[in-house]
Write a protein that holds these residues in place. Structure first.
Motif, PDB file in Angstrom:
ATOM      1  N   TYR A   1       0.819  -1.222   0.000  1.00  0.00           N
ATOM      2  CA  TYR A   1       0.000   0.000   0.000  1.00  0.00           C
ATOM      3  C   TYR A   1       0.851   1.270   0.000  1.00  0.00           C
ATOM      4  CZ  TYR A   1      -3.835  -3.209   0.827  1.00  0.00           C
ATOM      5  OH  TYR A   1      -4.737  -4.239   0.710  1.00  0.00           O
ATOM      6  N   ALA A   2       2.172   1.106  -0.019  1.00  0.00           N
ATOM      7  CA  ALA A   2       3.070   2.251  -0.205  1.00  0.00           C
ATOM      8  C   ALA A   2       3.538   2.311  -1.657  1.00  0.00           C
ATOM      9  CB  ALA A   2       4.273   2.138   0.732  1.00  0.00           C
TER      10      ALA A   2
ATOM     11  N   ASN B   1      -0.505   4.690  -4.269  1.00  0.00           N
ATOM     12  CA  ASN B   1       0.115   4.725  -2.942  1.00  0.00           C
ATOM     13  C   ASN B   1      -0.905   5.255  -1.935  1.00  0.00           C
ATOM     14  OD1 ASN B   1       1.541   5.277  -0.609  1.00  0.00           O
ATOM     15  ND2 ASN B   1       3.267   6.250  -1.635  1.00  0.00           N
ATOM     16  N   VAL B   2      -1.241   4.427  -0.963  1.00  0.00           N
ATOM     17  CA  VAL B   2      -2.197   4.816   0.081  1.00  0.00           C
ATOM     18  C   VAL B   2      -1.457   5.290   1.331  1.00  0.00           C
ATOM     19  CG1 VAL B   2      -4.189   4.000   1.431  1.00  0.00           C
ATOM     20  CG2 VAL B   2      -3.695   2.981  -0.782  1.00  0.00           C
ATOM     21  N   TYR B   3      -0.203   4.841   1.497  1.00  0.00           N
ATOM     22  CA  TYR B   3       0.539   5.057   2.739  1.00  0.00           C
ATOM     23  C   TYR B   3       1.436   6.297   2.737  1.00  0.00           C
ATOM     24  CZ  TYR B   3      -0.765   0.574   4.853  1.00  0.00           C
ATOM     25  OH  TYR B   3      -1.449  -0.471   5.428  1.00  0.00           O
TER      26      TYR B   3
ATOM     27  N   ASP C   1       2.231  -6.096   4.308  1.00  0.00           N
ATOM     28  CA  ASP C   1       1.513  -5.102   5.106  1.00  0.00           C
ATOM     29  C   ASP C   1       1.622  -5.480   6.576  1.00  0.00           C
ATOM     30  OD1 ASP C   1       0.070  -2.744   5.437  1.00  0.00           O
ATOM     31  OD2 ASP C   1      -1.883  -3.700   5.196  1.00  0.00           O
TER      32      ASP C   1
ATOM     33  N   ARG D   1      -1.258  -0.538  10.204  1.00  0.00           N
ATOM     34  CA  ARG D   1      -1.886   0.338   9.207  1.00  0.00           C
ATOM     35  C   ARG D   1      -2.663   1.453   9.906  1.00  0.00           C
ATOM     36  NH1 ARG D   1      -6.220  -2.920   6.310  1.00  0.00           N
ATOM     37  NH2 ARG D   1      -4.403  -3.930   5.360  1.00  0.00           N
TER      38      ARG D   1
ATOM     39  N   ALA E   1      -5.928   5.159   6.549  1.00  0.00           N
ATOM     40  CA  ALA E   1      -5.758   4.340   5.344  1.00  0.00           C
ATOM     41  C   ALA E   1      -6.843   3.274   5.261  1.00  0.00           C
ATOM     42  CB  ALA E   1      -4.376   3.697   5.337  1.00  0.00           C
ATOM     43  N   GLN E   2      -7.312   2.811   6.419  1.00  0.00           N
ATOM     44  CA  GLN E   2      -8.389   1.809   6.438  1.00  0.00           C
ATOM     45  C   GLN E   2      -9.647   2.371   5.766  1.00  0.00           C
ATOM     46  OE1 GLN E   2      -7.678  -1.198   7.711  1.00  0.00           O
ATOM     47  NE2 GLN E   2      -9.673  -2.090   7.292  1.00  0.00           N
TER      48      GLN E   2
ATOM     49  N   ASP F   1      -9.678   4.616   3.472  1.00  0.00           N
ATOM     50  CA  ASP F   1      -9.347   4.669   2.044  1.00  0.00           C
ATOM     51  C   ASP F   1      -9.631   3.326   1.367  1.00  0.00           C
ATOM     52  OD1 ASP F   1      -8.595   6.622   0.303  1.00  0.00           O
ATOM     53  OD2 ASP F   1      -6.460   6.586   0.806  1.00  0.00           O
ATOM     54  N   LEU F   2      -9.159   2.246   1.990  1.00  0.00           N
ATOM     55  CA  LEU F   2      -9.349   0.906   1.436  1.00  0.00           C
ATOM     56  C   LEU F   2     -10.833   0.537   1.406  1.00  0.00           C
ATOM     57  CD1 LEU F   2      -6.476  -1.123   3.197  1.00  0.00           C
ATOM     58  CD2 LEU F   2      -6.393   0.099   1.047  1.00  0.00           C
TER      59      LEU F   2
ATOM     60  N   ASN G   1      -4.916  -2.158  12.247  1.00  0.00           N
ATOM     61  CA  ASN G   1      -5.004  -0.827  12.868  1.00  0.00           C
ATOM     62  C   ASN G   1      -4.532  -0.809  14.318  1.00  0.00           C
ATOM     63  OD1 ASN G   1      -8.142  -0.438  11.149  1.00  0.00           O
ATOM     64  ND2 ASN G   1      -6.135   0.176  10.418  1.00  0.00           N
TER      65      ASN G   1
END
Length: 199
Positions: A22-23, A32-34, A70, A73, A77-78, A80-81, A109
């Protein structure tokens, strides 16, 4: 992460490789979410268990290594997913099969879950039959024997998954029934009671 008491897993075992999916853009969201988060962090007890799994893997297969996709987190970001599943047309009732509701939180998390695979002597991920983050029965450990019978998974693919589960479960993690790559260190209620959610 460090301020919250989590540890960089590579400081516990430098032999473990890390490639936070996720980066990167190599994930189901394609982006990229991270942000700047590039290292894998876990609660100290979880990191110690992971090091035990890594050592057991080396004993069973010298040259094989764990590759972490992963770990801890942020809850931001959670969300986002979770929201990205709508774009994939995942029905609301099925979303929690793939991503935990961010209002409740995932074990990720709390720093108590890890997604990972195994690499061979040349650093190549073993063939597990699907990529990381695959949505569907082909990724479900509970469906492996059926997929084997119907020729959708090979014996070697299932054997590679079983090796990953063996070292992780013996180290104190629990396997997931719908994701071959996901392992929990404790129940979500235990994690919530013991650790705060990572915002």
């Amino acid at each position: 992460m460090l301020d919250r008491g989590l540890v960089n897993i590579q400081s516990i075992d430098p032999d473990i490789s890390v490639e936070l999916k996720y980066a990167t853009s190599d994930n189901f969201m394609g982006r990229n979410v991270y942000g700047e988060l590039k290292r894998a962090y876990l609660q100290p007890e979880m990191a110690k268990r992971l090091a035990r799994a890594s050592a057991q893997l080396r004993r069973l297969h010298p040259g094989y290594k764990l590759l972490v996709y992963d770990a801890a987190r942020p809850n931001a970001a959670q969300y986002d997913l979770w929201n990205a599943l709508d774009a994939l047309k995942i029905p609301a009732g099925s979303k929690t099969m793939y991503v935990a509701d961010p209002k409740i939180g995932s074990n990720h998390n709390f720093g108590c879950a890890i997604d990972l695979t195994i690499t061979d002597e040349k650093g190549r991920p073993l063939d597990m039959g699907t990529r990381f983050d695959f949505f569907g029965p082909l990724a479900y450990p509970r469906k492996e024997q059926e997929m084997l019978r119907t020729g959708k998974l090979s014996r070697q693919q299932v054997a590679s998954r079983e090796l990953l589960r063996k070292v992780m479960v013996e180290a104190g993690f629990r396997a997931n029934t719908t994701e071959w790559w996901h392992f929990d260190g404790m129940s979500k209620s235990q994690a919530k009671a013991r650790y705060g959610m990572i915002p």
